[in-house]
Motif scaffolding. Structure first.
Motif, short mmCIF file in Angstrom:
data_model
loop_
_atom_site.label_atom_id
_atom_site.label_comp_id
_atom_site.label_asym_id
_atom_site.label_seq_id
_atom_site.Cartn_x
_atom_site.Cartn_y
_atom_site.Cartn_z
N THR A 50 2.14 -30.29 -10.21
CA THR A 50 0.54 -28.66 -10.82
C THR A 50 1.03 -27.44 -9.69
N GLU A 51 0.77 -26.70 -10.31
CA GLU A 51 1.10 -24.89 -9.90
C GLU A 51 -0.50 -24.33 -9.61
N CYS A 52 -0.59 -23.41 -9.11
CA CYS A 52 -2.05 -22.85 -8.95
C CYS A 52 -1.46 -21.03 -9.07
N ALA A 53 -2.21 -20.62 -9.58
CA ALA A 53 -2.41 -18.89 -9.68
C ALA A 53 -4.20 -18.37 -9.79
N LEU A 54 -3.87 -16.97 -10.04
CA LEU A 54 -5.27 -16.49 -10.08
C LEU A 54 -5.34 -15.24 -11.16
N VAL A 55 -6.37 -15.33 -11.84
CA VAL A 55 -6.23 -14.60 -12.71
C VAL A 55 -7.29 -13.06 -12.18
N GLY A 56 -7.44 -12.31 -12.63
CA GLY A 56 -8.14 -11.49 -12.28
C GLY A 56 -9.52 -11.07 -13.62
N VAL A 57 -10.08 -10.94 -13.66
CA VAL A 57 -11.42 -10.35 -14.71
C VAL A 57 -12.38 -9.84 -14.62
N PRO A 58 -13.52 -8.65 -15.83
CA PRO A 58 -14.10 -8.07 -14.46
C PRO A 58 -15.60 -9.38 -14.42
N LEU A 59 -16.02 -8.67 -13.45
CA LEU A 59 -17.83 -9.50 -12.92
C LEU A 59 -18.14 -9.25 -14.35
N ASP A 60 -18.91 -7.82 -15.19
CA ASP A 60 -19.22 -7.94 -16.19
C ASP A 60 -18.10 -6.78 -17.52
N TYR A 61 -18.27 -8.13 -17.98
CA TYR A 61 -17.67 -7.78 -19.43
C TYR A 61 -17.86 -6.17 -20.65
N ALA A 62 -19.47 -5.55 -20.25
CA ALA A 62 -20.09 -4.73 -20.89
C ALA A 62 -19.15 -3.34 -19.50
N ASP A 63 -18.76 -3.79 -18.80
CA ASP A 63 -18.29 -2.67 -17.40
C ASP A 63 -16.35 -2.83 -17.53
N PRO A 64 -16.18 -3.07 -18.09
CA PRO A 64 -13.86 -3.65 -17.67
C PRO A 64 -13.80 -2.85 -17.25
N GLY A 65 -13.66 -1.80 -16.22
CA GLY A 65 -13.63 -1.26 -15.02
C GLY A 65 -14.34 -0.97 -14.27
N GLY A 66 -15.21 -2.20 -14.30
CA GLY A 66 -15.71 -2.27 -12.89
C GLY A 66 -15.49 -3.38 -11.85
N PRO A 67 -16.12 -3.59 -10.94
CA PRO A 67 -15.68 -4.60 -9.91
C PRO A 67 -14.91 -6.02 -10.85
N LYS A 68 -13.73 -6.24 -10.03
CA LYS A 68 -12.95 -7.53 -10.85
C LYS A 68 -13.23 -9.21 -9.99
N ILE A 69 -13.52 -9.91 -9.74
CA ILE A 69 -13.73 -11.10 -9.88
C ILE A 69 -12.10 -11.76 -10.00
N ASP A 70 -11.84 -13.00 -9.64
CA ASP A 70 -10.47 -13.85 -9.33
C ASP A 70 -10.74 -15.09 -9.83
N ILE A 71 -10.21 -16.02 -10.94
CA ILE A 71 -10.00 -16.62 -11.81
C ILE A 71 -9.12 -18.24 -11.22
N ALA A 72 -9.67 -18.77 -10.66
CA ALA A 72 -8.91 -19.87 -10.30
C ALA A 72 -8.44 -20.59 -11.66
N VAL A 73 -6.20 -20.88 -11.74
CA VAL A 73 -5.94 -21.41 -12.89
C VAL A 73 -5.15 -22.15 -12.17
N SER A 74 -4.59 -24.06 -13.18
CA SER A 74 -4.08 -24.49 -12.72
C SER A 74 -2.50 -25.07 -14.27
N ARG A 75 -2.14 -25.49 -13.73
CA ARG A 75 -0.52 -26.06 -14.98
C ARG A 75 0.02 -26.46 -14.46
N ILE A 76 0.43 -27.74 -15.71
CA ILE A 76 1.28 -28.44 -15.51
C ILE A 76 2.36 -28.49 -16.34
N ARG A 77 3.65 -28.42 -15.88
CA ARG A 77 4.50 -27.68 -17.43
C ARG A 77 4.87 -29.11 -18.20
#
Length: 462
Positions: free
Chosen positions: A51-78
């Motif tokens: 299992t591999e892990c990574a972070l994907v950045g997303v907007p805190l608020d999609y009504a303000d896509p250029g505003g603050p960001k948070i990270d979503i943890a993602v995992s993968r098995i190829r």
């Protein structure tokens, strides 16, 4: 700022002044940097080399896509064979971590999905390794049958005050704990993976997330499978009613099963006699017995043995759960449910619904207390809005299940379409544990849906 269990700090809503280095509004596929989960995630099984892990950045608020960001943890098995795409996975909750779900599917009867597809899990915002909040747990579920109104009111009001404080401290984060927001996070993961279309396999609340994603991004859905399906309209009053009704039916089925084995358990030879004996036992021992009367069939033999031991004075009277699921966030669940359900916010109405339910359903009416979570919730409800799509959709319902009753799957099919596979069991989200999970493999490989039935695990004998 609080840190997540990843080796890299994630921005939470508590840190809205300085912002992490800006990420593009839509991350490029090359932006994902995969590393072994065991190397970056605290507490991860060091023996897991797949299992591999990574972070994907997303907007805190999609009504303000250029505003603050948070990270979503993602995992993968190829994919283990010739790769044709990716299937994203969610186990439900809401509030449940999904980062380990690729390993769970890879070790199940549905493992064949991972031959031609990468298996991709993620922790929704507010859960596990993704950005979350230091907020308290929600209202503890009362003992079934509890009728001390003032004690329940006091506990509900304490929880409501704690919720109000958390919402006031982190308004943007809590306001964006919704199913549409997490569906948009899911689409950011799709883009970061470099996929035009994704497969999706969701269980329980994960079926609502899938329905929402398909409603918003149908053109980016390859194939979608939803197991143990939610109602198409979130209403905690209806959820409590549906689960209690199914639990009532399960209790009488359980009593009938015990009656067939009177030579073993000695509760009686007919369902009414056994039912009365069990209710008398509940009257004497309270929640210890109350929590044992409407459980899955796979547990019946063990529970009947325990009930007989309690009756005979030899039972363990402090029976309970082994513990909460890994990385389960009660506050995230409360926020998602209350942000989206139009259920009542005042204690008196919730209490009256409970009393009415208990009068109508004397065994299971005390089970299920979702309504209680939203007493005093300060934000307005924004109900789900699911619609039909054109992408291939396989629904899976369970004929006797009390958690997400089969009628919910029928209602969801009426709303969004798809074919319904019926599993003849009462086990929540059990498809991947059964031989008929081959239907899921065929579906993701070939897009072929089914409206057949399949057998569940047999009910154990005494």
């Amino acid at each position: 700022m609080p840190l997540t269990r990843f080796a890299v700090p994630l921005l939470t809503a508590a840190a809205l002044l300085p912002v992490l280095p800006a990420v593009p509004a839509v991350a490029a596929p090359a932006g994902i940097s995969w590393r072994p989960c065991s190397a970056v995630a605290k507490g991860w099984d060091p023996a897991d080399r797949r299992t591999e892990c990574a972070l994907v950045g997303v907007p805190l608020d999609y009504a303000d896509p250029g505003g603050p960001k948070i990270d979503i943890a993602v995992s993968r098995i190829r994919a283990t064979g010739k790769r044709t795409g990716a299937v994203l996975l969610n186990p439900g909750g809401p509030g449940q971590s999904g980062l380990d779900m690729p390993r769970e599917i890879a070790g199940s009867h549905a493992a064949g999905i991972g031959v031609h597809h990468d298996l991709v899990g993620f922790d929704p915002r507010g859960v596990g390794y993704s950005a979350d909040l230091p907020c308290p747990a929600g209202f503890p579920e009362p003992d079934p049958g509890l009728l001390d109104k003032e004690k329940v009111r006091e506990a509900a009001e304490r929880a409501a005050e704690a919720n109000r404080r958390c919402v006031a401290a982190h308004p943007a984060f809590v306001r964006n704990l919704t199913t549409p927001t997490i569906a948009r996070d899911l689409d950011r993961i799709r883009v970061a993976l470099g996929e035009d279309k994704i497969g999706y396999y969701g269980v329980s609340w994960g079926t609502a997330l899938g329905a929402q994603y398909r409603s918003l991004f149908d053109d980016h859905v390859g194939r979608m499978l939803l197991d143990s399906v939610m109602l198409p309209d979130l209403d905690l009053t209806a959820m409590d009613d549906g689960q209690a009704t199914a639990g009532e039916n399960t209790f009488h089925d359980f009593a009938s099963w015990i009656a067939r084995y009177d030579a073993v358990y000695h509760f009686g030879t007919t369902e009414p006699v056994v039912a009365k004996a069990l209710l008398d036992l509940r009257e004497k021992y309270g929640a210890t017995v109350g929590g044992m009367l409407a459980n899955p069939r796979r547990d019946w033999a063990d529970l009947a043995k325990q009930l007989a031991a309690i009756r005979d004075g030899a039972g363990n009277r402090s029976l309970g759960w082994d513990g909460e699921p890994h990385a389960f966030n009660h506050f995230q669940q409360t926020a998602l449910l209350c942000n989206e359900s139009p259920s009542p916010r005042d204690f008196e109405t919730v209490w009256q619904h409970r009393l009415d339910r208990m009068r109508h359903l004397p065994v299971a009416g005390g089970y299920g207390f979702y309504e209680q979570l939203c007493v005093g919730w300060p934000l307005p409800a924004r109900p789900w809005a699911f619609g039909p799509g054109k992408s291939p959709l396989q629904l899976v319902g369970h004929a006797f299940e009390p958690v997400t009753p089969i009628g919910w799957a029928l209602a969801m099919r009426q709303r969004i379409g798809g074919a319904l596979l019926t599993v003849e069991d009462d086990v929540h989200g059990s498809l991947s544990s059964l031989p008929c999970a081959r239907a899921a493999v065929t579906f993701f490989d070939m897009g072929r849906t089914t409206s057949a039935s399949c057998a569940g695990a047999p009910v154990p004998a005494p």
